[in-house]
Design a protein around this motif. Structure first.
Motif, mmCIF file in Angstrom:
data_model
loop_
_atom_site.group_PDB
_atom_site.id
_atom_site.type_symbol
_atom_site.label_atom_id
_atom_site.label_comp_id
_atom_site.label_asym_id
_atom_site.label_seq_id
_atom_site.Cartn_x
_atom_site.Cartn_y
_atom_site.Cartn_z
ATOM 1 N N VAL A 1 0.863 -1.179 0.000
ATOM 2 C CA VAL A 1 0.000 0.000 0.000
ATOM 3 C C VAL A 1 0.903 1.234 0.000
ATOM 4 O O VAL A 1 1.894 1.275 0.728
ATOM 5 N N PRO A 2 0.593 2.227 -0.809
ATOM 6 C CA PRO A 2 1.495 3.375 -0.917
ATOM 7 C C PRO A 2 1.583 4.221 0.346
ATOM 8 O O PRO A 2 2.558 4.953 0.530
ATOM 9 N N GLU A 3 0.592 4.129 1.226
ATOM 10 C CA GLU A 3 0.592 4.970 2.428
ATOM 11 C C GLU A 3 1.531 4.466 3.516
ATOM 12 O O GLU A 3 1.822 5.199 4.468
ATOM 13 N N LEU A 4 1.981 3.199 3.425
ATOM 14 C CA LEU A 4 2.781 2.581 4.473
ATOM 15 C C LEU A 4 4.008 1.921 3.864
ATOM 16 O O LEU A 4 4.202 1.941 2.656
ATOM 17 N N TRP A 5 4.850 1.327 4.703
ATOM 18 C CA TRP A 5 6.063 0.662 4.245
ATOM 19 C C TRP A 5 5.927 -0.839 4.438
ATOM 20 O O TRP A 5 5.718 -1.323 5.557
ATOM 21 N N SER A 6 6.045 -1.566 3.357
ATOM 22 C CA SER A 6 6.004 -3.026 3.407
ATOM 23 C C SER A 6 7.426 -3.537 3.245
ATOM 24 O O SER A 6 8.087 -3.250 2.243
ATOM 25 N N VAL B 1 -0.998 7.941 15.770
ATOM 26 C CA VAL B 1 -0.954 6.479 15.876
ATOM 27 C C VAL B 1 -2.260 5.881 15.361
ATOM 28 O O VAL B 1 -2.259 4.921 14.581
ATOM 29 N N ARG B 2 -3.383 6.447 15.782
ATOM 30 C CA ARG B 2 -4.682 5.924 15.323
ATOM 31 C C ARG B 2 -4.795 6.028 13.797
ATOM 32 O O ARG B 2 -5.291 5.090 13.146
ATOM 33 N N HIS B 3 -4.342 7.128 13.225
ATOM 34 C CA HIS B 3 -4.373 7.304 11.777
ATOM 35 C C HIS B 3 -3.600 6.181 11.083
ATOM 36 O O HIS B 3 -4.065 5.586 10.105
ATOM 37 N N ASN B 4 -2.416 5.859 11.609
ATOM 38 C CA ASN B 4 -1.605 4.779 11.042
ATOM 39 C C ASN B 4 -2.250 3.410 11.243
ATOM 40 O O ASN B 4 -2.251 2.573 10.338
ATOM 41 N N VAL B 5 -2.807 3.166 12.430
ATOM 42 C CA VAL B 5 -3.441 1.880 12.712
ATOM 43 C C VAL B 5 -4.624 1.664 11.772
ATOM 44 O O VAL B 5 -4.816 0.560 11.234
ATOM 45 N N GLU B 6 -5.415 2.695 11.567
ATOM 46 C CA GLU B 6 -6.551 2.563 10.659
ATOM 47 C C GLU B 6 -6.093 2.265 9.238
ATOM 48 O O GLU B 6 -6.707 1.468 8.525
ATOM 49 N N ALA B 7 -4.975 2.884 8.813
ATOM 50 C CA ALA B 7 -4.425 2.600 7.481
ATOM 51 C C ALA B 7 -3.935 1.161 7.395
ATOM 52 O O ALA B 7 -4.114 0.486 6.367
ATOM 53 N N MET B 8 -3.313 0.664 8.462
ATOM 54 C CA MET B 8 -2.841 -0.719 8.480
ATOM 55 C C MET B 8 -4.002 -1.706 8.360
ATOM 56 O O MET B 8 -3.936 -2.681 7.612
ATOM 57 N N ARG B 9 -5.055 -1.438 9.093
ATOM 58 C CA ARG B 9 -6.208 -2.339 9.042
ATOM 59 C C ARG B 9 -6.870 -2.311 7.667
ATOM 60 O O ARG B 9 -7.288 -3.347 7.149
#
Length: 533
Positions: free
Chosen positions: A302-307, A404-412
């Motif tokens: 996903v472009p919003e996070l790092w895999s 943190v919540r913003h990132n967690v929601e993106a991860m889910r």
């Protein structure tokens, strides 16, 4: 028998001696500061990493293993960097160091010549935002979807390739001489052993140089950016890189022939330190920046996070990182005349949920995930003449929790299952910050016994290398659990909506202000092209 772990962080270097049961025998710290020579530039001299490693190691050996004394430059009072004083603690003499583990901030870009001599200060990870123009150029040349597919992450301020490209464009003489790439852990491993290696995880953050599917360098894209690069040998963080040479032994006090592990990036060592390496685990690292690592069963692109690949062979991670967290609270503390942290935390506790009507965006150094905007800026909304420093401090803690919540929601949304959250790092002390994060996110957090963090994880990797992972399974049990308060959570749900609305509402304004600041400093070329919308 003892294991040595050392971590090179953004604001300090830390070292620990740990016995075979996982008990911390001693710790030592050296504080340092990064260099910010121009807006958006964040750097550090690699020689500081080596100096502080030597000082920390000799202090620990001298104080606890009957090692070298001050005649060799060691001793409890030697070599503190940046005006810091040593803080080694512990009792007993656990025996010789059986193995050394190292971690460090990353991904960083320390360019060196063919003899491994640093050519310029290292360009640090995503907090350095200089390479926006190079990101845009490489996106156009390589193709943004193709980079995401092959590398697992898109090009961003976290990526290595654009920063190398920036040096090529702005410092051509340095680039022409550059042959080798180091990060803090690999630089120290080289100084200790002579080996030129990099761990697979750090390599997987070196976008676009590494193919996460093949788990190997992708030479065509290396050549597109740095055709004369000598690629380091790839190993896993827990693999042996080599042994301490006679020269390194004389400098550090370690015994010649001591095994040295390959090591890795600090956040992944933090995850190892608390055993948050199974699918469904999420590690939250509370520090100068906030970092999140979710261990997943398959690669999620996903472009919003790092895999990335994980700390262990066969594992995968989905990660996020905020550009500032503790850095903002320390900035505020400085504005408040270096006020005592415990006093500020007490005042923030009194402020209450919502900081008496304040909302803050913690983008004081741009932001990494999930908005990937190097031109984002800090915003404090709702200020009145009645607000106090406790309110501002509370607003900063709440801002990081909303991040943190913003990132967690993106991860889910990306498909990550989050079943267990483990908190680690200096920010877990005092309790208020972790409670706010649990209340904002609705997630319980396990607090481990040892929150030393990455240095402890590096020592755990060293012990597992010699004794097997089963021997370290009982290390660092949970000592406390932070459970969200439903009433506070309900209030934070509404506040989170305001937090999420604040960035798009102010984005154009702060982008214009960021451009004005660069123009005033004469550095518009360093970040031309703007930020992603």
């Amino acid at each position: 028998m003892a294991y040595l772990g050392v971590d090179i962080g953004t604001s300090s270097s830390k070292g620990v001696l740990v016995d075979a049961s996982g008990t911390v025998i001693a710790t030592a710290v050296r504080a340092h500061t990064v260099s910010r020579p121009r807006p958006g530039h964040v750097e550090m001299d690699p020689e500081v990493w080596w100096r502080e490693f030597r000082d920390i190691t000799r202090e620990l050996l001298s104080g606890h293993l009957g090692g070298p004394d001050a005649k060799g430059g060691a001793g409890p009072a030697s070599g503190a960097s940046g005006g810091s004083s040593p803080t080694g603690v512990g009792v007993g003499r656990p025996g010789p160091v059986a193995a050394v583990g190292i971690s460090g901030m990353g991904p960083c870009v320390a360019l060196a010549d063919g003899a491994s001599r640093p050519l310029r200060p290292a360009v640090l990870y995503g907090v350095d935002t200089r390479a926006v123009a190079q990101i845009a150029r490489l996106d156009a040349e390589l193709g943004r979807p193709a980079v995401l597919d092959r590398c697992g992450s898109v090009l961003s301020t976290q990526a290595v390739g654009p920063k190398v490209a920036w040096v090529a464009e702005h410092e051509p003489e340095v680039f022409a001489a550059a042959r080798r790439l180091f990060m803090p852990s690999s630089f120290l491993v080289h100084r200790l052993t002579g080996a030129y290696v990099l761990d697979h995880h750090a390599a997987s953050q070196s976008v676009p140089f590494y193919d996460t599917g093949a788990e190997d360098w992708y030479r065509p894209w290396v050549d597109a950016v740095w055709p004369h690069m000598e690629l380091p040998e790839l190993r896993w963080p827990g693999d042996r890189a080599g042994t301490v040479t006679a020269k390194a032994a004389a400098a550090t006090g370690l015994a010649p022939g001591t095994p040295v592990l390959t090591g890795t990036v600090d956040a992944w060592a933090e995850a190892v330190s608390v055993g948050a390496t199974r699918p469904g685990d999420l590690m939250l690292m509370y520090g100068t920046t906030m970092f999140l690592i979710a261990t997943v069963t398959r690669q999620l692109r996903v472009p919003e996070l790092w895999s990335t690949v994980g700390a262990y062979s066969g594992t995968r991670s989905l990660a996020g990182g905020m550009a500032t967290s503790g850095a903002v609270t320390e900035w505020l503390r400085g504005l408040f005349g270096a006020a005592d942290r415990a006093v500020l935390l007490a005042e923030a506790e009194q402020s209450g949920v919502g900081a008496r009507g304040l909302a803050m965006l913690p983008y004081f150094a741009g932001e990494r995930t999930p908005i990937a905007d190097p031109d984002a800026r800090g915003v404090i909304a709702g200020l009145t003449l009645e607000h106090t420093r406790g309110d501002l401090y509370r607003a900063a803690l709440e801002a990081t929790a909303h991040g943190v919540r913003h990132n967690v929601e993106a991860m889910r949304r990306a498909g990550a299952a989050i079943e267990r959250v483990v908190a680690v790092g200096g920010g877990t002390r005092g309790g208020l910050w972790t409670r706010i994060v649990s209340d904002v996110t609705g997630l319980p957090q396990d607090i481990p016994t040892v929150t030393v963090g990455a240095a402890y994880g590096a020592a755990r990797l060293a012990a597992a290398h010699l004794e097997g992972e089963a021997a370290t399974a009982a290390w660092n049990p949970v000592r406390d659990r932070c459970v969200p308060d439903p009433a506070a959570g309900a209030a934070y749900d509404g506040l989170h909506r305001l937090y999420r609305e604040l960035y798009p509402a102010t984005r154009d304004t702060v982008h214009a202000l960021a451009r004005l600041r660069r123009e005033a400093a004469g550095t518009e070329d360093a970040a031309s092209g703007g930020a992603p919308s």
